[in-house]
Design an enzyme around this catalytic site. Sequence first.
Site, PDB file in Angstrom:
ATOM      1  N   LYS A 152     -23.322  83.047 -33.390  1.00 55.74           N
ATOM      2  CA  LYS A 152     -23.872  84.033 -34.325  1.00 55.74           C
ATOM      3  C   LYS A 152     -25.382  84.181 -34.212  1.00 55.74           C
ATOM      4  O   LYS A 152     -25.918  85.254 -34.470  1.00 55.74           O
ATOM      5  CB  LYS A 152     -23.464  83.670 -35.754  1.00 55.74           C
ATOM      6  CG  LYS A 152     -21.967  83.828 -35.981  1.00 55.74           C
ATOM      7  CD  LYS A 152     -21.608  83.998 -37.436  1.00 55.74           C
ATOM      8  CE  LYS A 152     -20.145  84.363 -37.585  1.00 55.74           C
ATOM      9  NZ  LYS A 152     -19.746  84.564 -38.983  1.00 55.74           N
ATOM     10  N   LYS A 190      -9.568  88.621 -30.583  1.00 52.64           N
ATOM     11  CA  LYS A 190      -8.860  88.435 -31.850  1.00 52.64           C
ATOM     12  C   LYS A 190      -8.943  89.693 -32.715  1.00 52.64           C
ATOM     13  O   LYS A 190      -9.932  90.422 -32.675  1.00 52.64           O
ATOM     14  CB  LYS A 190      -9.477  87.268 -32.639  1.00 52.64           C
ATOM     15  CG  LYS A 190      -9.148  85.900 -32.112  1.00 52.64           C
ATOM     16  CD  LYS A 190      -9.438  84.812 -33.135  1.00 52.64           C
ATOM     17  CE  LYS A 190     -10.866  84.801 -33.605  1.00 52.64           C
ATOM     18  NZ  LYS A 190     -11.111  83.671 -34.546  1.00 52.64           N
ATOM     19  N   LYS A 216     -11.756  92.207 -38.802  1.00 54.53           N
ATOM     20  CA  LYS A 216     -12.097  93.257 -39.758  1.00 54.53           C
ATOM     21  C   LYS A 216     -13.364  94.000 -39.345  1.00 54.53           C
ATOM     22  O   LYS A 216     -13.564  95.164 -39.689  1.00 54.53           O
ATOM     23  CB  LYS A 216     -12.276  92.644 -41.146  1.00 54.53           C
ATOM     24  CG  LYS A 216     -12.465  93.672 -42.249  1.00 54.53           C
ATOM     25  CD  LYS A 216     -12.414  93.023 -43.609  1.00 54.53           C
ATOM     26  CE  LYS A 216     -11.050  92.455 -43.876  1.00 54.53           C
ATOM     27  NZ  LYS A 216     -10.903  91.919 -45.240  1.00 54.53           N
TER      28      LYS A 216
END
Length: 364
Positions: free
Chosen positions: A150, A230, A233
């Site tokens: 991240k 994967k 959202k």
Amino acid sequence: MALPLRTNLKHLLCFIQRFKPPKRCFCAAVCPENKPPESARVFSGIQPTGVPHLGNYLGALENWVALQNQYPSVLYSIVDLHSITQAQHPDQLRNNILDMAASLLACGINPEKAILFQQSQVSEHAELCWILGCLTSMPRLRHLPQWKMKSKQKNEGSVGLYTYPVLQAADILLYKSTHVPVGEDQVQHLELAQDLARIFNNRYGELFPEPRALLSSTRKVKSLRNPVTKMSKSDPQTMATISITDSPDDVALKIRRAVTDFTSEVTFDPETRPGVSNLVTIHAAMAKVSVEEALSQASGMDTGAYKELVSEAVIQRLTPIREEIQRLRADQAHLEGLLAQGKHRARELAAPVLAEVRHRVGFY
């Protein structure tokens, strides 16, 4: 004078022989123990990102429902402290917390069997995080996947993102949790919790059990548009992700447009046919059959016809969940009341543990 090299090597070899590395504890999601001991306790958390998607449901929530029926003590937390490592609009965050609470209940989480609560409402999490952070080295955090992944995306991550795994460890240890359901990509973070339990116990006396990983056997659900990644959202392609509140028409459309390949036969080979294999994984999981049975049902079908079969299985499972979420969200006071009850039950467990930690550290 320095000792001769031979003597130094002899001492080193003796140390290596005596040294026993810490054992890492793992077991399957359905633990091989016939019956968990009375002291067993499961903890897991989920960020309030709104309504979960199909990957969340099959990868975590379905397993959570099973675990609450298997273990004597279970806690599930909506981890809103973790969520603010990324900027959140306050009103949206409040709505997302209630959406997640409604979703968990609709998926089968029973507040009489599991303690369901909002993380930020139990202040002991943050205080234990600070204490454990003082036992954690900078290099230990720097090499964890959360930070490496991240911080690259953001070019420069926040302190909260850097210490995120310490808060995860505090979440787990605060309740003396013995088992934590995790995916394979989260094992390293659980290892930090195990290490911190050991470090604290060695310095201040035995207090925390070393939590064991409950590894889920469920295959990861992949993106419908890019089946090597994967389902997420945050995927910018709206056709890539199925929300558990999607209408039957939306589900059918997304599956109809799912990426497959130029071979019409339905087979299961995730390496060479990831798109079709993803549909087989979804079908098997939602119809509660084996992959082999799903392939048997697909016999004689081309991928176009098979997508209709997959759609039917998904719609059949998600329709009652979607309707229950709508019913629960219409009664905000009820949801807030359940979270308040969960907070009180969680604090009853957390407060005495933190009081003992404070005493051992020397705060009083």
